[in-house]
Motif scaffolding. Structure first.
Motif, PDB file in Angstrom:
ATOM      1  N   SER A  76      25.445   7.218 -13.186  1.00  0.00           N
ATOM      2  CA  SER A  76      24.860   6.920 -14.496  1.00  0.00           C
ATOM      3  C   SER A  76      25.669   7.597 -15.596  1.00  0.00           C
ATOM      4  CB  SER A  76      23.401   7.391 -14.510  1.00  0.00           C
ATOM      5  OG  SER A  76      22.880   7.410 -15.813  1.00  0.00           O
ATOM      6  N   CYS A  77      26.068   8.839 -15.366  1.00  0.00           N
ATOM      7  CA  CYS A  77      26.869   9.577 -16.367  1.00  0.00           C
ATOM      8  C   CYS A  77      28.204   8.880 -16.607  1.00  0.00           C
ATOM      9  CB  CYS A  77      27.115  11.010 -15.920  1.00  0.00           C
ATOM     10  SG  CYS A  77      25.649  12.038 -16.055  1.00  0.00           S
ATOM     11  N   GLU A  78      28.793   8.343 -15.552  1.00  0.00           N
ATOM     12  CA  GLU A  78      30.057   7.611 -15.724  1.00  0.00           C
ATOM     13  C   GLU A  78      29.843   6.384 -16.594  1.00  0.00           C
ATOM     14  OE1 GLU A  78      32.277   6.661 -12.086  1.00  0.00           O
ATOM     15  OE2 GLU A  78      31.828   8.732 -11.473  1.00  0.00           O
ATOM     16  N   VAL A  79      28.766   5.650 -16.311  1.00  0.00           N
ATOM     17  CA  VAL A  79      28.473   4.438 -17.077  1.00  0.00           C
ATOM     18  C   VAL A  79      28.265   4.776 -18.551  1.00  0.00           C
ATOM     19  CG1 VAL A  79      26.771   2.604 -17.427  1.00  0.00           C
ATOM     20  CG2 VAL A  79      27.469   3.205 -15.103  1.00  0.00           C
ATOM     21  N   LEU A  80      27.541   5.840 -18.810  1.00  0.00           N
ATOM     22  CA  LEU A  80      27.202   6.212 -20.194  1.00  0.00           C
ATOM     23  C   LEU A  80      28.302   7.041 -20.851  1.00  0.00           C
ATOM     24  CD1 LEU A  80      23.429   7.146 -19.636  1.00  0.00           C
ATOM     25  CD2 LEU A  80      24.324   5.039 -20.671  1.00  0.00           C
ATOM     26  N   LYS A  81      29.366   7.325 -20.086  1.00  0.00           N
ATOM     27  CA  LYS A  81      30.498   8.124 -20.567  1.00  0.00           C
ATOM     28  C   LYS A  81      30.038   9.488 -21.101  1.00  0.00           C
ATOM     29  CE  LYS A  81      33.791   4.401 -21.123  1.00  0.00           C
ATOM     30  NZ  LYS A  81      33.166   3.611 -20.080  1.00  0.00           N
ATOM     31  N   ILE A  82      29.100  10.065 -20.360  1.00  0.00           N
ATOM     32  CA  ILE A  82      28.614  11.406 -20.723  1.00  0.00           C
ATOM     33  C   ILE A  82      29.713  12.416 -20.419  1.00  0.00           C
ATOM     34  CG2 ILE A  82      26.958  13.204 -20.045  1.00  0.00           C
ATOM     35  CD1 ILE A  82      24.921  10.843 -19.675  1.00  0.00           C
ATOM     36  N   GLY A  83      30.005  13.265 -21.401  1.00  0.00           N
ATOM     37  CA  GLY A  83      31.135  14.186 -21.272  1.00  0.00           C
ATOM     38  C   GLY A  83      30.889  15.317 -20.292  1.00  0.00           C
ATOM     39  N   HIS A  84      29.674  15.874 -20.325  1.00  0.00           N
ATOM     40  CA  HIS A  84      29.387  17.062 -19.507  1.00  0.00           C
ATOM     41  C   HIS A  84      27.997  16.946 -18.924  1.00  0.00           C
ATOM     42  CE1 HIS A  84      32.846  19.199 -21.338  1.00  0.00           C
ATOM     43  NE2 HIS A  84      32.536  18.441 -22.376  1.00  0.00           N
ATOM     44  N   LEU A  85      27.929  17.105 -17.609  1.00  0.00           N
ATOM     45  CA  LEU A  85      26.637  17.108 -16.922  1.00  0.00           C
ATOM     46  C   LEU A  85      26.352  18.529 -16.439  1.00  0.00           C
ATOM     47  CD1 LEU A  85      24.158  15.838 -15.487  1.00  0.00           C
ATOM     48  CD2 LEU A  85      25.679  15.305 -13.558  1.00  0.00           C
ATOM     49  N   GLU A  86      25.207  19.068 -16.838  1.00  0.00           N
ATOM     50  CA  GLU A  86      24.801  20.415 -16.416  1.00  0.00           C
ATOM     51  C   GLU A  86      23.484  20.299 -15.665  1.00  0.00           C
ATOM     52  OE1 GLU A  86      26.548  23.087 -16.758  1.00  0.00           O
ATOM     53  OE2 GLU A  86      28.030  22.580 -18.311  1.00  0.00           O
ATOM     54  N   LEU A  87      23.438  20.883 -14.476  1.00  0.00           N
ATOM     55  CA  LEU A  87      22.241  20.777 -13.637  1.00  0.00           C
ATOM     56  C   LEU A  87      21.562  22.138 -13.520  1.00  0.00           C
ATOM     57  CD1 LEU A  87      23.986  18.747 -10.793  1.00  0.00           C
ATOM     58  CD2 LEU A  87      22.476  17.821 -12.556  1.00  0.00           C
ATOM     59  N   LEU A  88      20.275  22.189 -13.833  1.00  0.00           N
ATOM     60  CA  LEU A  88      19.545  23.449 -13.636  1.00  0.00           C
ATOM     61  C   LEU A  88      18.978  23.530 -12.218  1.00  0.00           C
ATOM     62  CD1 LEU A  88      17.721  24.021 -17.070  1.00  0.00           C
ATOM     63  CD2 LEU A  88      20.045  24.645 -16.369  1.00  0.00           C
ATOM     64  N   GLU A  89      18.865  22.383 -11.556  1.00  0.00           N
ATOM     65  CA  GLU A  89      18.525  22.309 -10.125  1.00  0.00           C
ATOM     66  C   GLU A  89      17.197  22.951  -9.739  1.00  0.00           C
ATOM     67  OE1 GLU A  89      22.458  23.556  -8.507  1.00  0.00           O
ATOM     68  OE2 GLU A  89      22.452  21.540  -7.666  1.00  0.00           O
ATOM     69  N   TYR A  90      16.208  22.904 -10.631  1.00  0.00           N
ATOM     70  CA  TYR A  90      14.866  23.302 -10.215  1.00  0.00           C
ATOM     71  C   TYR A  90      14.290  22.206  -9.327  1.00  0.00           C
ATOM     72  CZ  TYR A  90      15.013  26.990 -13.694  1.00  0.00           C
ATOM     73  OH  TYR A  90      15.362  28.105 -14.401  1.00  0.00           O
ATOM     74  N   ALA A  91      13.315  22.597  -8.467  1.00  0.00           N
ATOM     75  CA  ALA A  91      12.670  21.590  -7.627  1.00  0.00           C
ATOM     76  C   ALA A  91      11.746  20.736  -8.499  1.00  0.00           C
ATOM     77  CB  ALA A  91      11.882  22.261  -6.514  1.00  0.00           C
ATOM     78  N   ASP A  92      11.837  19.454  -8.298  1.00  0.00           N
ATOM     79  CA  ASP A  92      10.958  18.470  -8.948  1.00  0.00           C
ATOM     80  C   ASP A  92       9.497  18.862  -8.671  1.00  0.00           C
ATOM     81  OD1 ASP A  92       9.662  16.120  -9.765  1.00  0.00           O
ATOM     82  OD2 ASP A  92      11.125  14.807  -8.793  1.00  0.00           O
TER      83      ASP A  92
END
Ligand SMILES: [Zn+2]
Length: 277
Positions: A76-92
């Motif tokens: 999805s980030c590639e499609v939207l050309k998002i520059g930076h993806l940051e994950l906080l990785e908390y459990a849903d």
């Protein structure tokens, strides 16, 4: 002149929220040369598993779901050309009232100052000009969305406010149209009962209270494709059934309420960066 690129940071709860809520603005501003940063707070482990298996059903493995959704998020980030993806990785944390709300490591159970401190580090790193997250109701009451609002506002208190801060919203006029489309495309659509109808009526704002209407119809195809990258999730399949054209018609204008501003740009405005460039 600023010594760094204009920057948009969107703080979302789950993989796929970036596409539904802000796919249009993320794609549009990237195309305009603005640096885009997506912060995704949870791993999405309470989502649907392969083959549509629901959380709590036999064969639903949250860690496998999280791994699958991580890949979907990257697409999805590639499609939207998002520059930076940051994950906080908390459990849903799952939907309100689920046992997962209280599971160790869940985002909902994380103390706000702890989540805010981590997000504040990212705010200091990227120094966004515009920050977007949910309203205090998490748009529709999902605990992780409410928590994303809380940690974002607390992090902004820690670092000093960004020049412009927004909460995503939906105009009530659109919610009505949305209901009509649900009836048309939702094969298993049931009329909401009284309590559900009351909850739905709380979503969004009267049109005249919306400060910011951003036309992203030109990027509707990208938004649709970003959502298609998250096709493992049942509620997205509903949108995909509409096809690109109807989807863009319904979802092409993204709306926000401006909750902080140092630019003095007049409202209603049609650009999150009005007054900044
Ligand atoms: Zn979500």
């Amino acid at each position: 002149m600023v010594d760094r690129p204009l920057t948009l940071m969107a703080v979302h709860a789950h993989p796929d929220d970036e596409a539904t809520g802000t796919g249009g603005v993320l794609a549009r501003y990237a195309a305009e040369g603005i640096r885009t940063v997506l912060v995704t707070c949870t791993d999405g482990g309470c989502g649907d598993g392969p083959g549509g298996v629901k959380p709590g059903e036999p064969g639903h493995d949250p860690s496998a779901v999280a791994a699958m959704r991580r890949q979907e998020l990257e697409s999805s980030c590639e499609v939207l050309k998002i520059g930076h993806l940051e994950l906080l990785e908390y459990a849903d944390s799952g939907m309100m009232g689920w046992a997962a709300n209280d599971a160790p490591g869940s985002f909902w159970r994380t103390p706000v100052p702890e989540g805010a401190a981590r997000l504040a580090e990212l705010l200091r790193q990227y120094r966004p000009d515009v920050v977007v997250t949910y309203d205090e109701n998490g748009f529709y009451g999902h605990p992780d969305h409410i928590q994303a609002n809380r940690i974002t506002m607390a992090a902004l208190e820690l670092t000093g406010m960004a020049p412009k801060v927004y909460w995503t919203t939906a105009p009530r006029s659109q919610m009505q149209r949305f209901g009509e489309v649900m009836r048309e495309f939702g094969s298993d659509w049931e009329e909401p009962d009284e309590a559900e109808a009351a909850a739905i009526a709380e979503i969004g704002l009267p049109d005249e209270e919306i400060s910011t209407w951003v036309d992203t119809t030109e990027f509707g195809g990208q938004k649709f494709d970003a959502l298609a990258a998250h096709a493992s999730q049942g509620e997205n399949i509903f949108f995909l059934k509409m096809g690109k054209e109807r989807f863009t018609e319904l979802m092409g204008v993204e709306t926000f309420v401006r909750v902080h501003d140092t630019t003095g740009a007049a409202v209603p405005e049609n650009d999150l960066f009005a007054g900044l460039r």
